[in-house]
Design a protein around this motif. Structure first.
Motif, PDB file in Angstrom:
ATOM      1  N   GLY A 101      27.737  18.080 -19.202  1.00 23.42           N
ATOM      2  CA  GLY A 101      28.646  17.362 -18.312  1.00 23.42           C
ATOM      3  C   GLY A 101      29.794  18.199 -17.783  1.00 23.42           C
ATOM      4  O   GLY A 101      30.608  17.720 -16.990  1.00 23.42           O
ATOM      5  N   THR A 102      29.865  19.456 -18.191  1.00 19.12           N
ATOM      6  CA  THR A 102      30.961  20.325 -17.775  1.00 19.12           C
ATOM      7  C   THR A 102      30.843  20.652 -16.285  1.00 19.12           C
ATOM      8  O   THR A 102      29.759  20.924 -15.787  1.00 19.12           O
ATOM      9  N   THR A 103      31.985  20.619 -15.596  1.00 12.96           N
ATOM     10  CA  THR A 103      32.028  21.019 -14.187  1.00 12.96           C
ATOM     11  C   THR A 103      32.792  22.332 -14.073  1.00 12.96           C
ATOM     12  O   THR A 103      33.497  22.732 -15.000  1.00 12.96           O
ATOM     13  N   THR A 137      25.395  23.150  -4.699  1.00 14.73           N
ATOM     14  CA  THR A 137      25.243  21.707  -4.499  1.00 14.73           C
ATOM     15  C   THR A 137      25.312  20.920  -5.803  1.00 14.73           C
ATOM     16  O   THR A 137      25.437  19.704  -5.769  1.00 14.73           O
ATOM     17  N   VAL A 138      25.206  21.613  -6.946  1.00 14.05           N
ATOM     18  CA  VAL A 138      25.241  20.908  -8.234  1.00 14.05           C
ATOM     19  C   VAL A 138      26.683  20.673  -8.663  1.00 14.05           C
ATOM     20  O   VAL A 138      27.581  21.426  -8.293  1.00 14.05           O
ATOM     21  N   GLU A 139      26.887  19.631  -9.423  1.00 14.60           N
ATOM     22  CA  GLU A 139      28.244  19.273  -9.852  1.00 14.60           C
ATOM     23  C   GLU A 139      28.503  19.567 -11.326  1.00 14.60           C
ATOM     24  O   GLU A 139      29.648  19.740 -11.708  1.00 14.60           O
ATOM     25  N   LEU A 179      22.904  22.156 -13.001  1.00 12.83           N
ATOM     26  CA  LEU A 179      22.561  23.556 -12.759  1.00 12.83           C
ATOM     27  C   LEU A 179      21.333  23.943 -13.584  1.00 12.83           C
ATOM     28  O   LEU A 179      20.410  24.580 -13.066  1.00 12.83           O
ATOM     29  N   VAL A 180      21.297  23.520 -14.834  1.00  8.88           N
ATOM     30  CA  VAL A 180      20.142  23.800 -15.681  1.00  8.88           C
ATOM     31  C   VAL A 180      18.888  23.166 -15.089  1.00  8.88           C
ATOM     32  O   VAL A 180      17.823  23.800 -15.027  1.00  8.88           O
ATOM     33  N   GLU A 181      19.000  21.931 -14.610  1.00  8.49           N
ATOM     34  CA  GLU A 181      17.864  21.264 -13.972  1.00  8.49           C
ATOM     35  C   GLU A 181      17.402  22.023 -12.742  1.00  8.49           C
ATOM     36  O   GLU A 181      16.201  22.203 -12.511  1.00  8.49           O
ATOM     37  N   LEU A 182      18.347  22.473 -11.927  1.00  3.86           N
ATOM     38  CA  LEU A 182      18.009  23.237 -10.724  1.00  3.86           C
ATOM     39  C   LEU A 182      17.252  24.505 -11.114  1.00  3.86           C
ATOM     40  O   LEU A 182      16.235  24.842 -10.507  1.00  3.86           O
TER      41      LEU A 182
END
Length: 72
Positions: free
Chosen positions: A22-24, A58-60, A65-68
């Motif tokens: 959940g870290t941004t 584009t990731v938050e 980011l891991v999913e991307l």
């Protein structure tokens, strides 16, 4: 996830255990636009695969980011 958090920690000086799904970027001191590029390059080196830098903007969250990066 480990190589992503390790890359973020290495490039920003943050503690790896303080970085979770959940870290941004705003949660991590030092994670600015230049650090972002260095983080993506670090991830590329660790993973041995290219990172789509445009898509990475584009990731938050770190989880996104891991999913991307995993192609999910």
């Amino acid at each position: 996830m480990n190589h992503v958090t390790a890359a973020i920690a290495e490039e920003t000086g943050a503690a790896a255990d303080s970085i979770g799904p959940g870290t941004t970027a705003a949660d991590v001191p030092g994670w600015d636009s230049l650090a972002h590029v260095r983080i993506m390059m670090n991830i590329e080196a660790r993973a041995g695969a290219a990172v789509d830098i445009d898509a990475s903007y584009t990731v938050e969250t770190v989880g996104e980011l891991v999913e991307l990066l995993s192609g999910s």
